[in-house]
Design a protein around this motif. Structure first.
Motif, PDB file in Angstrom:
ATOM      1  N   VAL A 109      21.008 -84.885  19.706  1.00 53.29           N
ATOM      2  CA  VAL A 109      19.741 -85.354  19.161  1.00 53.29           C
ATOM      3  C   VAL A 109      19.984 -86.035  17.817  1.00 53.29           C
ATOM      4  O   VAL A 109      20.389 -85.388  16.848  1.00 53.29           O
ATOM      5  CB  VAL A 109      18.742 -84.199  18.989  1.00 53.29           C
ATOM      6  N   GLU A 110      19.716 -87.349  17.792  1.00 52.23           N
ATOM      7  CA  GLU A 110      19.882 -88.116  16.562  1.00 52.23           C
ATOM      8  C   GLU A 110      18.606 -88.101  15.729  1.00 52.23           C
ATOM      9  O   GLU A 110      17.500 -87.984  16.261  1.00 52.23           O
ATOM     10  CB  GLU A 110      20.231 -89.586  16.868  1.00 52.23           C
ATOM     11  N   SER A 111      18.767 -88.268  14.438  1.00 48.90           N
ATOM     12  CA  SER A 111      17.637 -88.392  13.515  1.00 48.90           C
ATOM     13  C   SER A 111      18.103 -89.154  12.284  1.00 48.90           C
ATOM     14  O   SER A 111      19.306 -89.374  12.092  1.00 48.90           O
ATOM     15  CB  SER A 111      17.109 -87.016  13.117  1.00 48.90           C
ATOM     16  N   GLY A 112      17.128 -89.569  11.458  1.00 48.68           N
ATOM     17  CA  GLY A 112      17.450 -90.208  10.197  1.00 48.68           C
ATOM     18  C   GLY A 112      17.270 -91.710  10.158  1.00 48.68           C
ATOM     19  O   GLY A 112      17.465 -92.331   9.116  1.00 48.68           O
ATOM     20  N   GLY A 113      16.931 -92.302  11.287  1.00 44.01           N
ATOM     21  CA  GLY A 113      16.700 -93.735  11.299  1.00 44.01           C
ATOM     22  C   GLY A 113      15.423 -94.101  10.558  1.00 44.01           C
ATOM     23  O   GLY A 113      14.642 -93.239  10.161  1.00 44.01           O
ATOM     24  N   GLY A 114      15.224 -95.400  10.380  1.00 47.73           N
ATOM     25  CA  GLY A 114      14.023 -95.856   9.706  1.00 47.73           C
ATOM     26  C   GLY A 114      14.144 -97.302   9.278  1.00 47.73           C
ATOM     27  O   GLY A 114      15.051 -98.023   9.710  1.00 47.73           O
ATOM     28  N   LEU A 115      13.200 -97.702   8.422  1.00 45.66           N
ATOM     29  CA  LEU A 115      13.157 -99.062   7.886  1.00 45.66           C
ATOM     30  C   LEU A 115      13.682 -99.045   6.458  1.00 45.66           C
ATOM     31  O   LEU A 115      13.236 -98.227   5.636  1.00 45.66           O
ATOM     32  CB  LEU A 115      11.719 -99.581   7.919  1.00 45.66           C
ATOM     33  N   VAL A 116      14.605 -99.932   6.164  1.00 43.70           N
ATOM     34  CA  VAL A 116      15.201 -99.998   4.828  1.00 43.70           C
ATOM     35  C   VAL A 116      15.447-101.454   4.472  1.00 43.70           C
ATOM     36  O   VAL A 116      15.671-102.288   5.364  1.00 43.70           O
ATOM     37  CB  VAL A 116      16.515 -99.177   4.788  1.00 43.70           C
ATOM     38  N   GLN A 117      15.407-101.748   3.181  1.00 41.33           N
ATOM     39  CA  GLN A 117      15.704-103.109   2.736  1.00 41.33           C
ATOM     40  C   GLN A 117      17.204-103.347   2.709  1.00 41.33           C
ATOM     41  O   GLN A 117      18.003-102.403   2.565  1.00 41.33           O
ATOM     42  CB  GLN A 117      15.114-103.340   1.349  1.00 41.33           C
ATOM     43  N   ALA A 118      17.575-104.594   2.836  1.00 40.31           N
ATOM     44  CA  ALA A 118      18.992-104.964   2.735  1.00 40.31           C
ATOM     45  C   ALA A 118      19.566-104.441   1.424  1.00 40.31           C
ATOM     46  O   ALA A 118      18.924-104.516   0.372  1.00 40.31           O
ATOM     47  CB  ALA A 118      19.146-106.475   2.823  1.00 40.31           C
TER      48      ALA A 118
END
Length: 120
Positions: A5-14
């Motif tokens: 089970v993966e977690s921790g992804g999201g939207l981030v700026q360059a």
């Protein structure tokens, strides 16, 4: 039941950072090399990094070398991917898997994936 089970992804700026985690059931994890792959829309799944059971050997794709770090905590049955200096090209669904090498077919158990989106 074997589970990753993966977690921790999201939207981030360059230029930003994210840390992905992959929690594994005991029999999935113990004694095995673990890897991270990613898949962008319309592209094939590609190898990102792998780490041996002991943690002594780590291998990275050229595209992430120097920016990403793979690690693991065997007591917690968890493998991590620290991603720094993120680029828009890093946008993809990231998967952890059990196996070895750099080819997806050499990995037998996969998580469901976590989305990473890097905005410019």
């Amino acid at each position: 039941q074997v589970q990753l089970v993966e977690s921790g992804g999201g939207l981030v700026q360059a230029g930003g950072s994210l840390r992905l985690s992959c929690a594994a059931s005991g029999r999935t994890f113990s004694g095995y090399t673990m890897g991270w792959f990613r898949q962008a829309p319309g592209k094939a799944r590609e190898f990102v990094a792998r780490i041996t059971w002991s943690g002594d050997n780590r291998y990275y794709a050229d595209s992430v070398k120097g920016r990403f770090t793979i690690s693991r905590d065997n007591a917690k049955n968890t493998v991590y991917l620290q991603m720094n200096s993120l680029k828009p090209d890093d946008t993809a669904v990231y998967y952890c898997a059990r196996g070895t090498g750099t080819v997806p077919s050499r990995y037998d158990y996969w998580g469901q994936g976590t989305q990473v989106t890097v905005s410019s």
